[in-house]
Design a protein around this motif. Structure first.
Motif, PDB file in Angstrom:
ATOM      1  N   GLY A  14       1.021  -1.504   0.454  1.00  0.00           N
ATOM      2  CA  GLY A  14       0.051   0.097  -0.144  1.00  0.00           C
ATOM      3  C   GLY A  14       0.860   1.248  -0.151  1.00  0.00           C
ATOM      4  N   THR A  15       0.515   2.134   0.332  1.00  0.00           N
ATOM      5  CA  THR A  15       1.054   3.629   0.581  1.00  0.00           C
ATOM      6  C   THR A  15       1.761   3.530   1.376  1.00  0.00           C
ATOM      7  N   ILE A  16       3.267   3.055   1.691  1.00  0.00           N
ATOM      8  CA  ILE A  16       3.980   2.665   2.310  1.00  0.00           C
ATOM      9  C   ILE A  16       5.361   3.848   2.044  1.00  0.00           C
ATOM     10  N   PHE A  17       5.038   5.236   2.700  1.00  0.00           N
ATOM     11  CA  PHE A  17       6.226   5.909   1.655  1.00  0.00           C
ATOM     12  C   PHE A  17       5.854   7.552   2.817  1.00  0.00           C
ATOM     13  N   GLY A  18       6.925   8.272   2.805  1.00  0.00           N
ATOM     14  CA  GLY A  18       7.010   9.742   3.024  1.00  0.00           C
ATOM     15  C   GLY A  18       7.247   9.621   4.859  1.00  0.00           C
ATOM     16  N   THR A  19       6.700  10.150   5.683  1.00  0.00           N
ATOM     17  CA  THR A  19       7.071   9.457   6.855  1.00  0.00           C
ATOM     18  C   THR A  19       6.641   8.652   7.574  1.00  0.00           C
ATOM     19  N   TYR A  20       6.552   7.718   7.619  1.00  0.00           N
ATOM     20  CA  TYR A  20       5.759   6.826   9.012  1.00  0.00           C
ATOM     21  C   TYR A  20       6.529   6.483   9.649  1.00  0.00           C
ATOM     22  N   THR A  21       6.220   5.142  10.529  1.00  0.00           N
ATOM     23  CA  THR A  21       7.166   4.484  11.776  1.00  0.00           C
ATOM     24  C   THR A  21       6.179   3.169  11.382  1.00  0.00           C
ATOM     25  N   MET A  22       7.269   1.986  11.709  1.00  0.00           N
ATOM     26  CA  MET A  22       6.948   0.173  11.664  1.00  0.00           C
ATOM     27  C   MET A  22       7.258  -0.038  12.612  1.00  0.00           C
ATOM     28  N   GLY A  23       7.437  -0.706  12.960  1.00  0.00           N
ATOM     29  CA  GLY A  23       7.807  -1.583  13.964  1.00  0.00           C
ATOM     30  C   GLY A  23       6.826  -2.940  14.840  1.00  0.00           C
ATOM     31  N   TRP A  24       7.206  -3.290  15.271  1.00  0.00           N
ATOM     32  CA  TRP A  24       6.710  -4.752  16.580  1.00  0.00           C
ATOM     33  C   TRP A  24       6.059  -3.925  17.691  1.00  0.00           C
ATOM     34  N   TYR A  25       5.157  -4.058  17.537  1.00  0.00           N
ATOM     35  CA  TYR A  25       4.206  -4.502  19.772  1.00  0.00           C
ATOM     36  C   TYR A  25       3.565  -6.506  20.311  1.00  0.00           C
ATOM     37  N   ARG A  26       3.717  -6.232  21.022  1.00  0.00           N
ATOM     38  CA  ARG A  26       3.569  -7.923  21.562  1.00  0.00           C
ATOM     39  C   ARG A  26       2.592  -8.177  22.562  1.00  0.00           C
ATOM     40  N   GLN A  27       1.555  -9.376  22.759  1.00  0.00           N
ATOM     41  CA  GLN A  27       0.955  -9.466  23.989  1.00  0.00           C
ATOM     42  C   GLN A  27       0.825 -10.251  23.841  1.00  0.00           C
ATOM     43  N   ALA A  28       1.206 -11.061  25.397  1.00  0.00           N
ATOM     44  CA  ALA A  28       0.701 -12.147  26.129  1.00  0.00           C
ATOM     45  C   ALA A  28       0.027 -12.166  27.501  1.00  0.00           C
ATOM     46  N   PRO A  29      -0.587 -13.303  26.960  1.00  0.00           N
ATOM     47  CA  PRO A  29      -2.043 -13.150  27.917  1.00  0.00           C
ATOM     48  C   PRO A  29      -2.296 -12.536  29.451  1.00  0.00           C
ATOM     49  N   GLY A  30      -3.265 -12.599  29.129  1.00  0.00           N
ATOM     50  CA  GLY A  30      -3.480 -11.573  30.461  1.00  0.00           C
ATOM     51  C   GLY A  30      -2.111 -10.156  30.832  1.00  0.00           C
ATOM     52  N   ASN A  31      -1.861  -9.578  29.399  1.00  0.00           N
ATOM     53  CA  ASN A  31      -1.250  -8.821  29.859  1.00  0.00           C
ATOM     54  C   ASN A  31      -1.820  -7.418  28.178  1.00  0.00           C
ATOM     55  N   GLU A  32      -1.409  -6.038  28.562  1.00  0.00           N
ATOM     56  CA  GLU A  32      -1.693  -5.283  27.601  1.00  0.00           C
ATOM     57  C   GLU A  32      -0.777  -5.276  26.475  1.00  0.00           C
ATOM     58  N   ARG A  33      -1.131  -5.081  25.558  1.00  0.00           N
ATOM     59  CA  ARG A  33       0.157  -4.715  24.625  1.00  0.00           C
ATOM     60  C   ARG A  33       1.317  -3.627  24.447  1.00  0.00           C
ATOM     61  N   GLU A  34       2.700  -4.445  24.364  1.00  0.00           N
ATOM     62  CA  GLU A  34       3.351  -3.599  25.127  1.00  0.00           C
ATOM     63  C   GLU A  34       4.135  -3.492  23.905  1.00  0.00           C
ATOM     64  N   LEU A  35       5.554  -2.154  23.671  1.00  0.00           N
ATOM     65  CA  LEU A  35       6.235  -2.134  22.411  1.00  0.00           C
ATOM     66  C   LEU A  35       7.258  -3.216  22.527  1.00  0.00           C
ATOM     67  N   VAL A  36       7.292  -3.257  21.664  1.00  0.00           N
ATOM     68  CA  VAL A  36       8.550  -4.007  21.136  1.00  0.00           C
ATOM     69  C   VAL A  36       9.927  -3.242  20.661  1.00  0.00           C
ATOM     70  N   ALA A  37       9.909  -3.215  19.752  1.00  0.00           N
ATOM     71  CA  ALA A  37      10.619  -1.901  19.005  1.00  0.00           C
ATOM     72  C   ALA A  37      10.191  -1.596  17.269  1.00  0.00           C
ATOM     73  N   THR A  38      10.524  -0.212  17.245  1.00  0.00           N
ATOM     74  CA  THR A  38       9.483   0.804  16.283  1.00  0.00           C
ATOM     75  C   THR A  38      11.238   0.857  14.617  1.00  0.00           C
ATOM     76  N   ILE A  39      11.057   1.803  13.679  1.00  0.00           N
ATOM     77  CA  ILE A  39      12.138   2.278  13.018  1.00  0.00           C
ATOM     78  C   ILE A  39      11.185   2.917  12.633  1.00  0.00           C
ATOM     79  N   ARG A  40      11.781   4.463  12.488  1.00  0.00           N
ATOM     80  CA  ARG A  40      10.723   5.424  11.775  1.00  0.00           C
ATOM     81  C   ARG A  40      12.123   5.390  10.361  1.00  0.00           C
ATOM     82  N   SER A  41      10.680   6.239   9.185  1.00  0.00           N
ATOM     83  CA  SER A  41      11.433   6.028   8.492  1.00  0.00           C
ATOM     84  C   SER A  41      12.457   7.429   7.768  1.00  0.00           C
ATOM     85  N   THR A  42      13.137   7.970   9.034  1.00  0.00           N
ATOM     86  CA  THR A  42      14.064   8.328   9.101  1.00  0.00           C
ATOM     87  C   THR A  42      15.849   7.231   9.160  1.00  0.00           C
TER      88      THR A  42
END
Length: 115
Positions: free
Chosen positions: A26-54
Motif C-alpha cells: 500500500g501507500t508506504i512512503f513519506g513520514t511513517y513509523t513501522m514496528g512491532w508490539y507484543r501481547q501475552a495472555p493477561g497482559n496489555e500490548r507492549e512496545l517491542v521496537a519501532t523504526i521511523r522512515s528516517t
C-alpha cells in the motif's frame, strides 16, 4: 490503504534466536513509523521496537540489547531479529504501521519460548 502480513513466528528454546518479518503493501512512503508490539495472555500490548522512515529506532526496555529491528531495501518490509530469547518473550507479536496518527495492525504471529 496499508496492509501488513507477519511471518516467522514459532517455537524456540530459551537462549535461541528467531527472526520475524512483516511485509507491508500500500501507500508506504513519506513520514511513517513501522514496528512491532507484543501481547501475552493477561497482559496489555507492549512496545517491542519501532523504526521511523528516517531510520531512527526505539526499543522496549525488556528487549534492549537482545532484539534488533531493521528494514528491507524496499523499506516496506521490517524485520525483528530476536536473540537470546527468554520464556517471558512468549507472546503474539503484531506488526504496526503509523502515518500521521493513522494506525494499521497485522494479524499477529505467535512466538513461544520454551524453558
Amino acid at each position: 490503504q496499508v496492509q501488513l502480513v507477519e511471518s516467522g513466528g514459532g517455537l524456540v528454546q530459551s537462549g535461541g534466536s528467531l527472526r520475524l518479518s512483516c511485509a507491508g503493501s500500500g501507500t508506504i512512503f513519506g513520514t511513517y513509523t513501522m514496528g512491532w508490539y507484543r501481547q501475552a495472555p493477561g497482559n496489555e500490548r507492549e512496545l517491542v521496537a519501532t523504526i521511523r522512515s528516517t531510520g531512527m529506532t526505539n526499543y522496549g526496555d525488556s528487549v534492549k540489547g537482545r532484539f534488533t529491528i531493521s528494514r528491507g531495501n524496499a523499506k516496506s518490509t521490517v524485520y525483528l531479529q530476536m536473540n537470546n530469547v527468554k520464556p517471558e518473550d512468549t507472546a503474539v507479536y503484531y506488526c504496526y504501521f503509523n502515518k500521521y496518527g493513522v494506525e494499521v495492525w497485522g494479524q499477529g504471529t505467535q512466538v513461544t519460548v520454551s524453558s
